[in-house]
Design an enzyme around this catalytic site. Structure first.
Site, PDB file in Angstrom:
ATOM      1  N   GLU A 165       0.818  -1.240   0.000  1.00 33.88           N
ATOM      2  CA  GLU A 165       0.000   0.000   0.000  1.00 33.88           C
ATOM      3  C   GLU A 165       0.846   1.283   0.000  1.00 33.88           C
ATOM      4  O   GLU A 165       0.355   2.349   0.337  1.00 33.88           O
ATOM      5  CB  GLU A 165      -1.011   0.077   1.175  1.00 33.88           C
ATOM      6  CG  GLU A 165      -1.687  -1.183   1.653  1.00 33.88           C
ATOM      7  CD  GLU A 165      -2.408  -2.003   0.616  1.00 33.88           C
ATOM      8  OE1 GLU A 165      -1.752  -2.957   0.130  1.00 33.88           O
ATOM      9  OE2 GLU A 165      -3.571  -1.762   0.301  1.00 33.88           O
ATOM     10  N   TYR A 167       3.549   1.933   1.892  1.00 37.10           N
ATOM     11  CA  TYR A 167       4.199   2.266   3.172  1.00 37.10           C
ATOM     12  C   TYR A 167       5.711   2.006   3.072  1.00 37.10           C
ATOM     13  O   TYR A 167       6.226   1.605   2.028  1.00 37.10           O
ATOM     14  CB  TYR A 167       3.552   1.461   4.308  1.00 37.10           C
ATOM     15  CG  TYR A 167       2.141   1.911   4.636  1.00 37.10           C
ATOM     16  CD1 TYR A 167       1.897   3.209   5.099  1.00 37.10           C
ATOM     17  CD2 TYR A 167       1.055   1.058   4.490  1.00 37.10           C
ATOM     18  CE1 TYR A 167       0.600   3.630   5.405  1.00 37.10           C
ATOM     19  CE2 TYR A 167      -0.238   1.475   4.790  1.00 37.10           C
ATOM     20  CZ  TYR A 167      -0.459   2.763   5.239  1.00 37.10           C
ATOM     21  OH  TYR A 167      -1.744   3.186   5.543  1.00 37.10           O
ATOM     22  N   ARG A 215       2.761  -8.956   3.968  1.00 33.21           N
ATOM     23  CA  ARG A 215       1.799  -8.352   3.011  1.00 33.21           C
ATOM     24  C   ARG A 215       2.603  -7.780   1.858  1.00 33.21           C
ATOM     25  O   ARG A 215       3.343  -6.801   2.022  1.00 33.21           O
ATOM     26  CB  ARG A 215       0.974  -7.283   3.727  1.00 33.21           C
ATOM     27  CG  ARG A 215      -0.097  -6.669   2.862  1.00 33.21           C
ATOM     28  CD  ARG A 215      -1.475  -7.020   3.353  1.00 33.21           C
ATOM     29  NE  ARG A 215      -2.502  -6.550   2.425  1.00 33.21           N
ATOM     30  CZ  ARG A 215      -3.395  -5.629   2.719  1.00 33.21           C
ATOM     31  NH1 ARG A 215      -3.404  -5.081   3.913  1.00 33.21           N
ATOM     32  NH2 ARG A 215      -4.299  -5.257   1.835  1.00 33.21           N
ATOM     33  N   HIS A 253      -1.664   3.946  -1.549  1.00 37.52           N
ATOM     34  CA  HIS A 253      -2.718   4.895  -1.175  1.00 37.52           C
ATOM     35  C   HIS A 253      -2.789   6.076  -2.141  1.00 37.52           C
ATOM     36  O   HIS A 253      -3.823   6.709  -2.277  1.00 37.52           O
ATOM     37  CB  HIS A 253      -2.511   5.399   0.251  1.00 37.52           C
ATOM     38  CG  HIS A 253      -2.836   4.358   1.280  1.00 37.52           C
ATOM     39  ND1 HIS A 253      -3.974   3.593   1.218  1.00 37.52           N
ATOM     40  CD2 HIS A 253      -2.170   3.940   2.382  1.00 37.52           C
ATOM     41  CE1 HIS A 253      -4.000   2.753   2.236  1.00 37.52           C
ATOM     42  NE2 HIS A 253      -2.910   2.933   2.948  1.00 37.52           N
ATOM     43  N   GLN A 340     -18.363   4.790   4.386  1.00 42.24           N
ATOM     44  CA  GLN A 340     -18.864   5.984   5.075  1.00 42.24           C
ATOM     45  C   GLN A 340     -18.585   6.011   6.581  1.00 42.24           C
ATOM     46  O   GLN A 340     -18.346   7.077   7.131  1.00 42.24           O
ATOM     47  CB  GLN A 340     -20.372   6.123   4.828  1.00 42.24           C
ATOM     48  CG  GLN A 340     -20.693   6.602   3.429  1.00 42.24           C
ATOM     49  CD  GLN A 340     -22.176   6.611   3.128  1.00 42.24           C
ATOM     50  OE1 GLN A 340     -22.622   5.985   2.190  1.00 42.24           O
ATOM     51  NE2 GLN A 340     -22.953   7.322   3.912  1.00 42.24           N
TER      52      GLN A 340
END
Ligand code: FAD
Ligand code: NAP
Ligand code: SF4
Length: 671
Positions: A165, A167, A215, A253, A340
């Site tokens: 992601e 990082y 991961r 991201h 949400q």
């Protein structure tokens, strides 16, 4: 349906995971508040009781530089062990397994002390990282190892080393963010030394009987990301270094491709994990938009992976696995991927929860205990608010009658589910329908109840969840045949012409624009999605990107608003950019600062900053907001009754289903 693959145990040699479901890591902000570890313990224990195979915690930093934000959760000292033990004890009490994710954010941290392989600022962060020295790198590797050792002492069954992601670890691996010229940069072999050394040294330190999940970013979705052959090399090295399982990471991201939002088709990225399947011997875990036992079973039976990761679906329903085991998957409260109450909350530094399950992460605060006094309750309206109230009130033992004027339950979710990319919303309606029958709610559809009838039936409590009235236009020509409401369009009562103006650019305006510009459903929805967003399943370049090729819209659509500024400011924090990008793909014309003058046979007459023009459109769709429907409330109040108001009937401004369901569940838990 049975789930032979999903429910099969996974043998790791020295230990067995009871089934193939991993609860993926989610940052809930619980670890950052006083008493948060105790709350997290209850939250995780409920998921362990619900038979999740293995749980992964939210990211815990191995040092202060790696924290998500200043003072965010880390595990660096013996003193911090005790609070983690509260979590591991609670999960083990339920016979569960739990791994702690070690997350160093690198250049993604929201604090001034961030570090990275090279001093390159992330496009999604306003802090610039300091370049790590070689000494910093060796120290950070040791911090990972120390963190894993402390996790072991705290009773975790293993750790997940977060390498995807975008990082820190990912920042070392990709040329995009690693411009170093020393032994940690340059060639790929140098760039992957950092993760390999972390895994190797961690395995040496923790011994054989401790789970290490790595991961691995299998598809970066950014320019200058890893190529497929590089991904394969890394996976083989990580296996050699001692990882027990490899989890999949999809997209950094900062990537401009949606990876988990509701418009991403289910299991849209399982093919990536499948590509790696024959390359390594340790089990692989597939991720992203796997939200039901059926989809999970498909992923496994199609040979894409050995396990599936479900994160948000475990917020929506702690008992998802248990229900699959007991043949009750029709009772699963499905995650609709709206973000949400989970991700949007995380980014607003609020405690995460779930739109369809307000108890998520609030298990110590919201509880549905049997009612002390059984009451006869009338609920008016079968939208999200009425259904959620009726469900919880009946669950608690009350005798509930629910009146719905239309022929179907779901209220505005019946319209939402018609929007391309929001088909998941039908699952919420399915869930509530099932709950109505399970808890014996007396459901009366096609029954528009009025105040006299309610009065005559002498209910102990009346709950009004009768929703809203769409706001109408008041300009000249508001009753012209070209003017239609969003409900008429979404219900298919009106087929819009080729040129359409939409008045109002809130959530519904955006949804109607999506509906009107959508092409014929493609038989292969995953292929169509990848094509629209420029994802190359042939993986010909690093990062797996190619030129996006969206299907053009057959209609010309104008999305208008009176206010100034950019469109979409009121949309969800983590999803608004996706809706805007999608409408840009469809070439929707966004006009702001619009003064509506009139509608006539020519079309819609407007004025923008003193310049008048006519939009020569076939239809004008009104999406100008909503007003609460208080007619029944006023009539009952006039008779001296004190009905409860929930959802849109209570307050229509800034209403969404999150607020409607939360309000309904809160009232139902107390009544
Ligand atoms: P409603 O859903 O309006 O339900 C009220 C019900 O009461 C209706 O079924 C009506 O028929 C019934 N009723 C009215 N009068 C009577 C009577 N006298 N007797 C019996 N029954 C009666 N929200 C989100 O959070 N996320 C989204 O992504 C989202 N997308 C949306 C997309 C669209 C196209 C639309 C239209 C809405 C969307 N919303 C979304 C908003 C969300 O659907 C509403 O906030 C929610 O439905 C409000 O719930 P409610 O139960 O208060 O009212
Ligand atoms: P909304 O978000 O309040 O938007 C209505 C828009 O209409 C406003 O942005 C306003 O914009 C315009 N407007 C208001 N009064 C008007 C008038 N008299 N004449 C012309 N234009 C007027 O409401 P909505 O789009 O109807 O959505 C209803 C609710 O459902 C919202 O609260 C929303 O949160 C929820 N919803 C959520 C999603 C989601 O994805 N989360 C999706 C759909 C709906 P200007 O003043 O700028 O013109
Ligand atoms: Fe899923 Fe929406 Fe709940 Fe998040 S808030 S878990 S996306 S249903």
């Amino acid at each position: 349906m049975t789930y032979p693959n999903l429910l099969a145990p996974l043998d790791l040699g020295w230990t067995t995971i009871k089934n193939r479901v991993l609860m993926g890591s989610m940052h809930t902000n619980l670890e950052e508040i006083p008493g948060g570890f105790e709350r997290a313990a209850v939250y995780f224990a409920e998921r362990a009781k619900g038979q999740v195979g293995i749980i992964v915690t939210g990211g815990i930093a191995p040092n202060a530089e790696g924290c998500v934000a200043a003072h965010a959760a880390k595990l660096t000292t013996n003193e911090e062990i005790a609070r983690h033990k509260v979590i591991t004890d609670a999960v083990h009490h339920e016979d569960g397994k739990i791994c702690m994710q070690i997350l160093h954010t690198g250049r993604y941290g929201y604090h001034p002390g961030i570090v990275a392989p090279s001093p390159i600022q992330a496009p999604i962060n306003f802090f610039k990282p300091r370049e790590m020295s070689e000494e910093d790198i060796e120290r950070t590797i040791d911090d990972y190892v120390q963190c894993a050792l402390l996790a072991q002492k705290a009773g975790y069954d293993g750790v997940e080393i977060m390498g995807s992601e975008g990082y820190l670890i990912n920042q070392f691996i990709a040329r995009r963010t690693n411009h170093r010229e020393d032994q940690w940069g340059g060639d790929y072999q140098n760039r992957i030394k950092f993760p390999i050394k972390i895994v190797k040294k961690t395995r040496e330190a923790v011994g054989e009987h401790f789970i290490i999940i790595y991961r691995l970013s299998m598809l970066d979705l950014v320019e200058d990301g890893s190529t497929w052959p590089e991904v394969v090399i890394l996976a083989k090295e990580i296996e050699k270094a001692g990882a027990s399982l490899i989890n999949t990471g999809i997209g950094w991201h900062e990537a401009r491709v949606p990876t988990i939002a509701t418009l991403v088709p289910r299991k849209a990225f399982a093919w990536v994990t499948k590509k790696l399947k024959s390359e390594v011997n340790i089990p692989l875990i597939a991720v992203n938009r796997i939200n039901s036992p059926e989809t999970a079973e498909e992923v496994l039976s199609e040979g894409c992976a050995d396990m599936v990761s479900m994160a948000r679906p475990m917020l929506a329903d702690a008992d998802l696995v248990l229900k699959a085991m007991e043949g009750r998957s029709d009772e699963v409260n499905t995650c609709i991927a709206c973000n949400q109450a989970c991700l949007d909350h995380t980014f607003q530094l609020k405690i995460s929860s779930c739109l369809v399950n307000p108890r998520a992460c609030h298990e110590t605060e919201i509880n549905y205990v049997p009612a002390a006094e059984i009451k006869n309750i009338a609920v008016v309206g079968g939208g999200p608010a009425g259904l959620a109230f009726a469900h919880i009130a009946a669950l608690r033992g009350h005798r509930v009658t629910l009146y719905e004027a239309s022929g179907t339950l779901g209220g505005q979710f019946q319209l939402a589910k018609e929007v391309p990319g929001k088909e998941e919303y039908k699952e919420t309606v399915r869930y509530f329908e099932k709950m109505m029958s399970k808890h014996q709610v007396d459901v009366r559809i096609n029954h528009r109840v009025n105040h006299q009838e309610l009065l005559s039936l002498n209910y102990d409590e009346i709950v009004l969840a009768n929703g809203i009235i769409p706001r109408k236009l008041t300009i000249q020509g508001h009753d012209h045949k070209k003017v239609v409401s969003y409900a008429d369009v979404l219900r298919g009562h009106v087929v819009a012409g080729n040129r359409v103006a939409i008045i109002g650019a809130g959530g519904i305006g955006f949804d109607v624009a999506t509906y009107l510009t959508h092409s014929q459903p493609n038989e292969n929805e995953i292929r169509a999605f990848l094509q629209e967003w420029g994802v190359d399943d042939m993986y010909q370049q690093g990062g797996g990107l190619k030129v996006p090729q969206p299907e053009p819209s057959q209609r010309e659509v104008f999305l208008l608003k009176r206010s100034t500024g950019k469109h979409g400011a009121t949309l969800g924090k983590t999803t608004g950019w996706i809706h805007k990008a999608h409408l840009a793909h469809k070439k929707v014309k966004m006009l702001a600062d619009v003064n509506y003058i009139k509608v006539d046979d020519q079309g819609l007459h407007i004025d923008i900053k003193g310049e008048q023009s006519v939009l020569n459109v076939d239809h004008v769709v009104v999406c100008a907001g909503q007003e609460p429907d208080r007619r029944l409330f006023d009539a009952l109040s006039a008779e001296g009754l004190k009905p409860h108001l929930i959802g849109g009937a209570d307050e229509a401004a800034e209403l969404d289903a999150k607020r409607a369901i939360h309000q309904a569940c809160t009232l139902a838990s107390q009544i």
